[in-house]
Scaffold this active site. Sequence first.
Site, PDB file in Angstrom:
ATOM      1  N   LEU A   1       6.520  -4.257  -0.554  1.00 30.39           N
ATOM      2  CA  LEU A   1       5.618  -5.268  -1.106  1.00 30.39           C
ATOM      3  C   LEU A   1       5.059  -4.861  -2.460  1.00 30.39           C
ATOM      4  O   LEU A   1       4.753  -5.695  -3.291  1.00 30.39           O
ATOM      5  CB  LEU A   1       4.466  -5.521  -0.134  1.00 30.39           C
ATOM      6  N   GLY A   2       4.893  -3.577  -2.679  1.00 30.91           N
ATOM      7  CA  GLY A   2       4.340  -3.112  -3.943  1.00 30.91           C
ATOM      8  C   GLY A   2       4.414  -1.605  -4.016  1.00 30.91           C
ATOM      9  O   GLY A   2       4.747  -0.928  -3.045  1.00 30.91           O
ATOM     10  N   GLU A   3       4.107  -1.076  -5.191  1.00 28.92           N
ATOM     11  CA  GLU A   3       4.157   0.356  -5.375  1.00 28.92           C
ATOM     12  C   GLU A   3       3.232   0.758  -6.509  1.00 28.92           C
ATOM     13  O   GLU A   3       2.795  -0.075  -7.299  1.00 28.92           O
ATOM     14  CB  GLU A   3       5.586   0.809  -5.681  1.00 28.92           C
TER      15      GLU A   3
ATOM     16  N   ALA B   1       1.080   4.610  -8.325  1.00 30.59           N
ATOM     17  CA  ALA B   1       1.090   6.046  -8.600  1.00 30.59           C
ATOM     18  C   ALA B   1       1.076   6.879  -7.329  1.00 30.59           C
ATOM     19  O   ALA B   1       1.611   7.990  -7.299  1.00 30.59           O
ATOM     20  CB  ALA B   1      -0.109   6.402  -9.477  1.00 30.59           C
ATOM     21  N   TYR B   2       0.464   6.363  -6.255  1.00 30.21           N
ATOM     22  CA  TYR B   2       0.301   7.159  -5.043  1.00 30.21           C
ATOM     23  C   TYR B   2       1.365   6.895  -3.979  1.00 30.21           C
ATOM     24  O   TYR B   2       1.487   7.661  -3.038  1.00 30.21           O
ATOM     25  CB  TYR B   2      -1.081   6.918  -4.432  1.00 30.21           C
ATOM     26  N   GLY B   3       2.095   5.807  -4.092  1.00 35.08           N
ATOM     27  CA  GLY B   3       3.081   5.513  -3.065  1.00 35.08           C
ATOM     28  C   GLY B   3       3.461   4.047  -3.041  1.00 35.08           C
ATOM     29  O   GLY B   3       3.413   3.366  -4.063  1.00 35.08           O
ATOM     30  N   GLU B   4       3.836   3.564  -1.855  1.00 35.64           N
ATOM     31  CA  GLU B   4       4.340   2.204  -1.700  1.00 35.64           C
ATOM     32  C   GLU B   4       3.586   1.458  -0.610  1.00 35.64           C
ATOM     33  O   GLU B   4       2.923   2.063   0.227  1.00 35.64           O
ATOM     34  CB  GLU B   4       5.824   2.224  -1.335  1.00 35.64           C
TER      35      GLU B   4
ATOM     36  N   LYS C   1       0.358   0.944   3.830  1.00 32.98           N
ATOM     37  CA  LYS C   1       0.289   1.605   2.535  1.00 32.98           C
ATOM     38  C   LYS C   1       0.648   3.069   2.769  1.00 32.98           C
ATOM     39  O   LYS C   1      -0.058   3.786   3.472  1.00 32.98           O
ATOM     40  CB  LYS C   1      -1.123   1.470   1.957  1.00 32.98           C
TER      41      LYS C   1
ATOM     42  N   ASP D   1     -12.201  -3.118  -9.917  1.00 34.15           N
ATOM     43  CA  ASP D   1     -10.863  -3.481 -10.418  1.00 34.15           C
ATOM     44  C   ASP D   1     -10.483  -4.884  -9.962  1.00 34.15           C
ATOM     45  O   ASP D   1      -9.394  -5.115  -9.435  1.00 34.15           O
ATOM     46  CB  ASP D   1      -9.822  -2.465  -9.954  1.00 34.15           C
TER      47      ASP D   1
END
Length: 462
Positions: A19-21, A23-26, A42, A136
């Site tokens: 679904l997304g990615e 700096a820390y992972g996916e 996550k 954010d």
Amino acid sequence: MEVQDGKQFLGNWMCIQTLGEGAYGEVKLLRHQRSGECLAVKIVDLRKQKDAEDCVHKEVRIQAALNHPNIIKYYGRKREVEQSLEYIYLEYAAGGELFNKIDPDHGMPYIEAQKYMKQLLSGVEYLHQKGIAHRDIKPENLLLDVHGNLKIIDFGMATIFRLKGRERLLDKKCGTMPYVAPEVLQKSYLAQPADIWSCGIVLITMVAGELPWSEPTSNCQEYKDWITDQYLLNTPWCKLNTTILSLARKILTAEPCSRPTPQQIGNHPWMLTTFTEHEATDVPDEPLYRNVLINHKDIEFPGVTLSQPVPCKSSKPVPENLSELLKSRETVCFSQPIQNDDLFISSQIQFTQTPLTQNDFQHLIRRMTRFFVKTSCEKTVEVLGSLLDRLHYTWNTDHYGVFTITTVDKRKMQLVFKANIINMDGKLLLDFRLAKGCGLEFKRRFIKIKKCLSDIILFNSA
């Protein structure tokens, strides 16, 4: 442990897609093979960043304390010590990211923007009452559930600004530059007005389909025009009526203490207006919305916020056996839910989300940044690669044939998105998703690519 799309995750849970990615992972979509239940996981690699473990711990503590209809639900966590992986289980927001409802340069109907603004303010007001600042807020961090209700996500930048009645100033310069409040870049700042400013930028983006400026500093001419009242002939302001302009002036004031509270914004005439579906920006009916849970932070300053992107490696050949790889992938099962008796995370977790049915999935397909093609796998790869070369995008493929495409947006910020060819019941689906950068800029690129590929798109495409 590499979690591959279309493969077993754990127990009866199947990893459906990425679904997304960041700096820390996916973030992966999981589906229970027997019940049809869906959730997002996550996956954080604690070795990727030296502060990853502390950031995850803080994020989980904050999100576990939240319970609001406009905030994504937290279900639990699991640590895999040997491989330094952290799994965070979250509600699956099947409606995708809010930015996918924003048509570039057009926006969305006022009636929809008003609805989402009310829901955003409700969630933000709840956070502030709990003494939490998000820091954010942007369309990419606002999701929609299957019923179209807004959900605030990604608490990686969130912090506690009030504890036991005592409030503190914040000093960490973080966020996403076009949405960040000006005082965040200058000095210690109050938490609540900074979030309110970001909500105001989201509102303008929703109704105008563009960002008002690249950064709220004197280096940006658009922002200088705004604070010196020289903006009326400029976009996006010339697109808006006087009522919403007056609301924008109240929210986007350089003086933090003068910004309204969520309740005061809710009482503004524009927020109280009863709009009809036609009283709005004229938005084409373009089925572009996609099924994505999360997009990670663009920037955390100080840093290389305005640098040119690091280019991808030169384009390399697509695997010769890509067709066989696609055929071997598991496709999504659309069976009705049966039961949910072997959930592998905490037994105390209670799922309240309605499982996806076949009709639900077909509805989602029409709203994703994806389309079916009538060409073979090899021909699709050839045509897409040739188009990306003509557009001067840097791209490469991995051993599964997933395209990673890199370019820069009009702010000279890095924009990365991926294209994946999926074999679905004998038809090929070309699926695009944002990996890094501005959602509106990604949509502009997607629309252009889709138009250029019109000759190979099936007429009944999603």
